[in-house]
Design an enzyme around this catalytic site. Structure first.
Site, short mmCIF file in Angstrom:
data_model
loop_
_atom_site.label_atom_id
_atom_site.label_comp_id
_atom_site.label_asym_id
_atom_site.label_seq_id
_atom_site.Cartn_x
_atom_site.Cartn_y
_atom_site.Cartn_z
N GLU A 151 36.99 -15.24 5.88
CA GLU A 151 38.15 -15.98 6.01
C GLU A 151 38.55 -16.33 4.60
O GLU A 151 39.73 -16.83 4.55
CB GLU A 151 37.78 -16.93 7.00
CG GLU A 151 37.92 -17.05 8.71
CD GLU A 151 36.73 -17.76 9.42
OE1 GLU A 151 37.75 -17.57 10.26
OE2 GLU A 151 36.21 -18.60 8.60
N HIS A 186 45.89 1.24 15.41
CA HIS A 186 46.86 0.66 15.96
C HIS A 186 45.84 -0.36 16.74
O HIS A 186 46.10 -0.80 17.76
CB HIS A 186 47.77 1.07 17.14
CG HIS A 186 48.92 2.28 16.63
ND1 HIS A 186 50.09 1.95 16.24
CD2 HIS A 186 48.54 3.74 16.43
CE1 HIS A 186 50.65 2.71 16.06
NE2 HIS A 186 49.41 3.98 15.90
N SER A 198 29.81 -25.24 13.30
CA SER A 198 30.94 -25.93 13.44
C SER A 198 30.10 -27.39 13.99
O SER A 198 29.08 -27.40 14.43
CB SER A 198 31.35 -25.60 15.06
OG SER A 198 31.98 -26.81 15.16
N LYS A 205 28.32 -22.38 17.44
CA LYS A 205 29.15 -21.62 16.64
C LYS A 205 28.59 -21.32 15.48
O LYS A 205 27.46 -21.99 14.13
CB LYS A 205 30.58 -22.04 16.16
CG LYS A 205 31.30 -22.29 17.00
CD LYS A 205 32.28 -21.41 17.80
CE LYS A 205 33.35 -20.59 16.59
NZ LYS A 205 34.22 -21.69 16.36
#
Ligand code: ARG
Length: 458
Positions: free
Chosen positions: A292, A158, A279, A285
């Site tokens: 992804e 979980h 970024s 970043k």
């Protein structure tokens, strides 16, 4: 230059120019040219073998096709949309080159069995390449797992800290999934490697063809046993795409973990700069683009599976033009899967593992509570009672903002008189993971033997 259509005989009016573009597949099926030529050479050789072509005719055809293959490879071949597809482009060029003998190549054959053969030859090769890529990725994971056999991290259920595990064990879970994917591909390959050629348009052909002979030339393991089925079904492509979907699903789950683990909140790993981007606005970043993108591309492969299933579902026997729509989803599935596997296999060896952070995270969340419960069971307490006792101890720790192994013996004994000073061994992370010492367990020595077993299998 426009050329006469090979099927133009019964037509009196030219094709509407948009219909020509709309029905053409040459822009995408030219990718199959090597397989189309290979299949044609085998077909011509078989026709000569059974006496339908003379040896000289066959030789001219084979030479012409080999030259065309070279023209295509060199980029000098002039693909024409007006000639619809890869088959008619090549056949027309053959006739241009060798004259009327070129027109004999299509004896006893149809584009229907021809295209079904081309796709199978193509997919057979791609399945071999993809299997090798899976092996490469599994090998990288097994290597990393061996290095991380003793690295402790929290295991989750979980997404809540559950029990300590070794990172090597976690990595080998991915290997098991990918190994099953490889088996699935091998199994699918048996059905892909079946030859439709000889089915002709749908009913077979009146020429004395020798299908076993052609199959042998093309390296097919079997020949399709029913001509209607041979030209029409694309279940082999659907089966492959469903396996591709499963592989992408596995890579997507893996991606999700890499994205989470590389966040500042988890901080378990660092992906190499070579596999990340920055970024344009936030200078700090470093984004995990590869996982992804792989996660995102999974959707595309699922889409192709749905596309192929839907393409097939309402088709009456035998061949229908609908089937021309099988190629783009299949090609994109192959490309997406190969790209994803390649980038993963390249990326994994450069993964930086932040062992201390993993270990510190494993210490939080009372991950050895189950070990304490098991300890009490070994002292004669029934499991449900020990579960209750440990629950109370955990509650005490939450209220007092401490961990189980920081409680002194006196305090621990207030929860159960069965607790002695040997309890601290089971409360440690190392004690917890080493105790799970059986096949499939997380103990470091089990990880090493599982890694060795996998290394032998691949
Ligand atoms: N381009 C077609 C396909 O991809 C080849 C077979 C065409 N057959 C036909 N009878 N129109 O399926």
């Amino acid at each position: 230059m426009d050329l006469e259509k090979p099927w133009g005989g019964r037509f009196t009016a030219p094709t509407n120019s948009f219909v020509e573009a709309f029905t053409a597949s040459v822009n995408f099926d030219q990718r199959l040219y090597e397989y189309d030529i290979k299949g044609s050479i085998a077909h011509a050789t078989m026709l000569a073998h059974v006496g339908v072509l003379t040896d000289i005719e066959c030789q001219k055809i084979v030479d012409g096709l080999n030259e065309i293959e070279q023209e295509i490879a060199d980029g000098t071949f002039n693909w024409l949309e007006s000639l619809e597809d890869v088959h008619m482009n090549i056949e027309t060029r053959l006739t241009q080159k060798i004259g009327v003998i070129g027109k004999k190549l299509h004896t006893g054959r149809s584009r229907n069995d021809q295209i079904a053969t081309d796709i199978r030859l193509y997919l057979r090769d791609e399945i071999d390449i993809i299997s090798q890529q899976l092996i490469r990725l599994i090998t990288a994971l097994v290597e990393l797992a061996k290095c991380e056999a003793n690295t402790i991290m929290p295991g989750f259920t979980h997404l809540q800290s559950a029990q300590p595990i070794t990172f090597g064990h976690h990595l080998l879970a991915w290997c098991e999934m990918l190994m099953r994917d490889k088996q699935r591909l091998q199994d699918c390959q048996k059905r892909v490697n079946t030859m439709p050629l000889g089915a002709a348009a749908l009913a077979g052909t009146s020429y004395p063809i020798d299908r076993d002979y052609t199959a042998k030339l093309l390296g097919f393991d079997a020949i399709a046993q029913n001509s209607l089925d041979a030209v029409s079904d694309r279940d082999f492509a659907i089966e492959f795409t469903s396996i591709a979907s499963i592989i992408m699903m596995h890579l997507s789950r893996f991606s999700e973990e890499l994205v989470l683990w590389s966040s500042a909140q988890f901080n378990f790993i660092e992906l190499s700069d070579a596999f990340c981007t920055g970024s344009s606005i936030m200078p700090q970043k470093k984004n995990p683009d590869i996982p992804e993108l792989v996660r995102g591309k999974t959707g595309r492969v699922y889409g192709h599976l749905t596309c192929l299933l839907t393409l097939m579902k309402s088709q009456p026997l035998a061949y229908n033009k609908d089937n021309q729509e099988d190629k783009e989803p299949l090609f994109d599935t192959v490309d997406t899967l190969k790209g994803s596997l390649r980038v993963y296999a390249d990326m994994i060896p450069s993964l930086e593992v932040k062992r201390d952070n993993m270990r510190n995270a494993a210490k939080l969340g009372f991950t050895t509570a189950t070990d304490l419960a098991d300890y009490l069971v070994r002292k004669g307490v029934a499991f449900r009672d020990s579960h209750e006792i440990v629950g109370t101890a955990v509650r005490y720790c939450i209220d007092n903002n401490c961990e189980l192994d920081s409680l002194n013996l006196e305090t621990l004994q207030t929860f159960s008189p069965h607790i002695n000073d040997d309890v601290y061994e089971v409360l440690t992370l190392e004690g917890s993971v080493s105790a799970r010492n059986h096949i499939g367990g997380t103990a470091p020595n089990q990880v090493i033997s599982a890694a060795n077993r996998l290394a032998k299998l691949i």
